[in-house]
Design an enzyme around this catalytic site. Structure first.
Site, PDB file in Angstrom:
ATOM      1  N   GLU A   1      36.576 -12.266  10.426  1.00 26.48           N
ATOM      2  CA  GLU A   1      35.981 -11.965   9.121  1.00 26.48           C
ATOM      3  C   GLU A   1      35.222 -13.163   8.544  1.00 26.48           C
ATOM      4  O   GLU A   1      34.266 -12.993   7.787  1.00 26.48           O
ATOM      5  CB  GLU A   1      37.050 -11.496   8.134  1.00 26.48           C
ATOM      6  CG  GLU A   1      37.615 -10.106   8.449  1.00 26.48           C
ATOM      7  CD  GLU A   1      38.759 -10.142   9.441  1.00 26.48           C
ATOM      8  OE1 GLU A   1      39.068 -11.237   9.994  1.00 26.48           O
ATOM      9  OE2 GLU A   1      39.354  -9.073   9.695  1.00 26.48           O
TER      10      GLU A   1
ATOM     11  N   LYS B   1      43.074   2.157  -0.773  1.00 27.14           N
ATOM     12  CA  LYS B   1      42.812   3.224   0.199  1.00 27.14           C
ATOM     13  C   LYS B   1      42.857   4.606  -0.438  1.00 27.14           C
ATOM     14  O   LYS B   1      42.105   5.502  -0.040  1.00 27.14           O
ATOM     15  CB  LYS B   1      43.850   3.125   1.320  1.00 27.14           C
ATOM     16  CG  LYS B   1      43.453   3.883   2.576  1.00 27.14           C
ATOM     17  CD  LYS B   1      44.386   3.549   3.726  1.00 27.14           C
ATOM     18  CE  LYS B   1      43.974   4.281   4.983  1.00 27.14           C
ATOM     19  NZ  LYS B   1      44.843   3.905   6.119  1.00 27.14           N
TER      20      LYS B   1
END
Ligand SMILES: Cc1ncc(C[n+]2csc(CCOP(=O)(O)OP(=O)(O)O)c2C)c(N)n1
Lengths: 203, 578
Positions: free
Chosen positions: B65, B177
């Site tokens: 990342e 989420k």
């Protein structure tokens, strides 16, 4: 190590005459002008959003500005809160604090309040109740209120300027103080002066 | 270089209405004309990735990342519009931190989208939960925690606008989420700034007039162009101002490329390893017109000795930069391009600079950047930088790691165009070079070359991203200026720690050409001067990514040098002057 480059050595180069101080301010090279800290109050109108207060307080710790007190509460508009900060810093830092506060996105308006601002602080003091009469007398003298009086402890409330609170606490120290809770200062600009100005689009 | 970005959608496949928070996130990106995102998959971000499946936006899977964040940063810097990186919650998000901090220090536009555990688990130390907005608050321009599917698209739009407008910088949206999975038919509106954020455009005309008068009266004026000049697309205006008024131009390191370094009025860049003439000109100046710089300590040296005679005119879009480090006599808050135009219009006359420009020229002659060559000795890194510069076009994008190699690249490459110098300045992040080259490659035009100068230490920190370059067949060339040292540290140890080389020597390092081959890139190696020209040619010509392991003189140091907190005018030309 490499030989480095060619050219006149440092002592053979032209030199400027002036000097700056540690704040980057141009000064007369003869004077030692380091700004003195002063104590002042900064007020900020902010939007009531999660995380605003931590953003504001993070800003102070990250930039090493010392907070003497910080109060926060809602305003006439439930979507806004007012933050009042007391700091002791030299002028250039005070200016920077205002600018950095203004930079926090949910902050609507920031300003330093003048010494004529109306300001108040509240303190709760819990003491041994050995001499209830005398505690009462001093509390009255400072226009305070007794909130709780038991056989062994007494708790009083005092409201006033920072100075008055300091004085009252000094006077109360002759008793055995068990605990103190101070709110920190909150303030508004005096008279017709607006403490904070919100742009029309936010009203 | 700012490329006009439009995303091509197949006409038969017109956009379907959004049905979920995740689709709304992707739609917001599409509305902002995002064409490429960099990221790594993971549990909490999966709904957003799933929504990308049907989007014309392409996704580049990075190895780490941090690579995604640096790639997005370089993309943002080169195009001028935000680069996008994505990561999952917890470790994915924390791996973005270095890249976001880097973008924050250099005011590069980046939008990070991070997955988060479902809202009901937030605060419970759930699997892969990190307080991402808490962690990233000090290193982002603004960050957001998405609360519901109906508004999440608008939040992403606002994050995009915030990254791009005003003083640019990284923003982050944390996406629980359940929010991305939830149903919604709300299409995001166009990207808007929050009501409380209104960056200034033009500066106060009275302030501009006063500043212009001071500048016209100056005897030793200098224009100091920072990274903000490039960010604000103000390079042309600065160039015109300098040339019309015959005023020398110094850039900061992030400002490299803001003014053509091959122009007579260019004094190149100032600061710790800047040119002697730039540092002398700033030190002796009596009026500095500083645009888009935050007067970083690597530029100023000790503030007490920074341009002590100079009146400072400081132009910045961020009011908090005015008088933060160096007190400004004239603070002009506004967009650099607009304010430089205002300033040029307000100048009552050109300052009289004939003598001053001549003096700067004597300094240019006195303190040229130079290095010595022994044909039989080890290759000097400066020679390699010059050789690559000579073999490539002016618009070549140059990325770097951090260390000596970065300074040699900045010193010996002649930058003539804005947005071609892509480096890590404020944070000084080793490992920036390779992922930045990948981001720059996606941002570059088809005919534009991308080269990276890396150090052996910096390269080892992110070389795994070569796998991306190989997989995507990206045309870029990495020159590892290999001194088998973490050289910049070794130089400081020699200069300031009695040569006690604690932990700066590599007893063993991989063969970078062979390593590159293992990743799927083409490997080259240079040991001697007579290999330089041909190998540089061959590496630049090779299809896809290539890596040149350049074995340089391990004892070469970077000069001039102003020791940390020192006096810029007393820059050292060699170790014995430190
Ligand atoms: C992530 C990170 N860790 C540590 C440092 C401190 N540091 C600055 S320069 C440097 C040495 C860099 O070595 P290398 O990449 O080999 O480049 P060279 O100086 O040899 O050209 C180090 C360790 C840093 N800038 N970044």
């Amino acid at each position: 190590m490499s030989d480095g480059l060619q050219g006149p050595a440092p002592e053979e180069r032209p030199r400027p005459e002036g000097r700056r101080n540690s704040q980057g301010i141009r000064i007369d090279p003869e004077v030692e002008a380091e700004p003195e800290p002063r104590r002042t109050t900064i007020t900020a109108l902010v939007e009531n959003e999660p995380g605003v207060l931590s953003e504001v307080s993070d800003l102070f710790s990250r930039r090493q500005y010392n907070i003497e007190s910080l109060t926060v509460g809602t305003t006439q508009n439930p979507e806004w809160s007012r933050v009042t900060v007391v700091v002791e810093e030299p002028d250039p830092n005070i200016e920077q604090i205002e600018k950095q506060l203004d930079k926090v996105v949910p902050v609507i308006h920031t300003r330093e309040l003048g010494s004529d601002a109306v300001s108040r602080e509240l303190v709760l003091v819990k003491m041994d109740a050995d001499e209830p009469e005398r505690v009462h007398a001093i509390t009255e003298m400072y226009d305070g209120t007794t909130l709780d009086a038991g056989p062994r402890s007494v708790t009083v409330e005092l409201t006033g300027s920072e100075r008055e609170i300091d004085d009252a606490l000094d006077a109360l120290r002759q008793f055995d103080i068990r605990e103190i809770a101070r709110t920190g200062k909150t303030a508004l600009a005096r008279g017709e002066t607006k403490t904070s100005i919100a742009p029309d689009r936010l009203k | 270089m700012s490329s006009e970005r439009t995303i091509e959608r197949d006409p038969d496949e017109s956009a379907q209405p959004v049905t979920s928070g995740a689709e709304s996130v992707v739609r917001a990106l599409e509305n902002a004309s995002v064409d490429t995102v960099f990221g790594v998959q993971g549990g909490a971000i999966m709904p957003v990735y799933d929504a990308l499946y049907d989007s014309p936006i392409s996704h580049v899977t990075m190895a780490h990342e941090q690579g995604a964040a640096h790639a997005a940063d370089a993309y943002g810097h080169v195009t001028g519009t935000p680069g996008i990186c994505m990561a999952t919650s917890g470790p994915g998000a924390t791996n973005l931190v270095t890249g976001l901090a880097d973008a924050d220090m250099d005011s590069d536009p980046v939008v990070a989208l991070t997955g988060q555990v479902p809202t009901e688990f937030v605060g419970s130390d759930a699997f892969q939960e990190t307080d991402t907005t808490g962690v990233t608050r000090p290193i982002t321009k603004e960050n957001y925690f998405a609360t519901d599917a109906d508004s999440v698209g608008d939040t992403v739009g606002e994050a995009f606008a915030m990254a791009e407008r005003g003083r640019q910088g990284p923003t982050l949206v944390d996406l629980p989420k359940d929010v991305t999975n939830a149903d919604t038919d709300r299409e995001p509106g166009s990207a808007r700034l929050p009501d409380t954020y209104r960056p200034a455009t033009e500066a106060d005309p009275a302030d501009v007039d006063a500043a212009a008068k001071a500048f016209a009266d100056a005897e030793r004026p200098v224009i100091l162009a920072g990274g903000g000049v490039i960010k604000a697309e103000a390079s042309d205006r600065v160039r015109d101002l300098a040339i019309e008024n015959d005023v020398p131009v110094v850039t900061t390191m992030p400002g490299i490329g803001a003014f053509p370094e091959d122009h007579d009025l260019s004094l190149s860049w100032a600061g710790m390893h800047g040119t002697g003439y730039a540092n002398l000109a700033l030190t002796m100046s009596d009026c500095i017109f500083a645009v888009g710089t935050r007067f970083d300590d690597r530029l100023t040296g000790g503030v007490e000795t920074f341009a002590p005679d100079a009146e400072i005119i400081h132009v910045d879009i961020d009011p908090a930069e005015i008088s933060k480090n160096i007190q400004a006599d004239h603070g002009l808050v506004g967009d650099a391009s607009a304010v430089v135009r205002q300033f040029a219009d307000a100048l009552p006359r050109a300052p009289d600079t004939e003598e001053w420009v001549a003096t700067c020229w004597t300094w240019k002659n006195d303190y040229p950047l130079e290095y010595s060559i022994d044909e039989d000795g080890p290759v000097k890194p400066q020679f390699v930088v010059e050789a690559v510069d000579a073999a490539t076009d002016d618009d070549t994008l140059v990325t770097t790691g951090v260390g000596q190699h970065q300074m040699w690249a900045a010193q010996y490459w002649t930058f003539t165009e804005p947005r071609t110098w892509v480096s890590s300045h404020g944070l000084g992040t080793m490992g920036y070079g390779v992922p930045a080259a990948i981001g720059a490659r996606y941002a570059a035009g088809d005919d534009q070359s991308v080269v990276c100068f890396d150090g052996d230490g910096s390269f080892l920190m992110t070389c795994q991203e070569l796998t991306v370059a190989a997989r995507e067949n990206l045309d870029l060339t990495v020159f590892v200026l290999n001194n088998e040292f973490i050289g910049m540290v070794r130089q400081w140890q020699d200069g300031f720690f009695d040569g006690r080389r604690m932990a700066s020597e590599y007893d063993w390092i991989p063969q970078f050409d062979v390593l590159a081959e293992a990743f799927g890139a083409t490997g080259f190696r240079i040991d001697d001067y007579d290999e330089v020209e041909d190998t540089v040619e061959a590496a630049l010509a090779a299809d896809g990514p290539s890596v040149v392991d350049v074995h340089i003189d391990p004892e070469e140091d970077v000069y001039p040098m102003v020791p940390s907190g020192g006096d810029n005018g007393l820059f050292a030309l060699a170790g014995d002057q430190l």
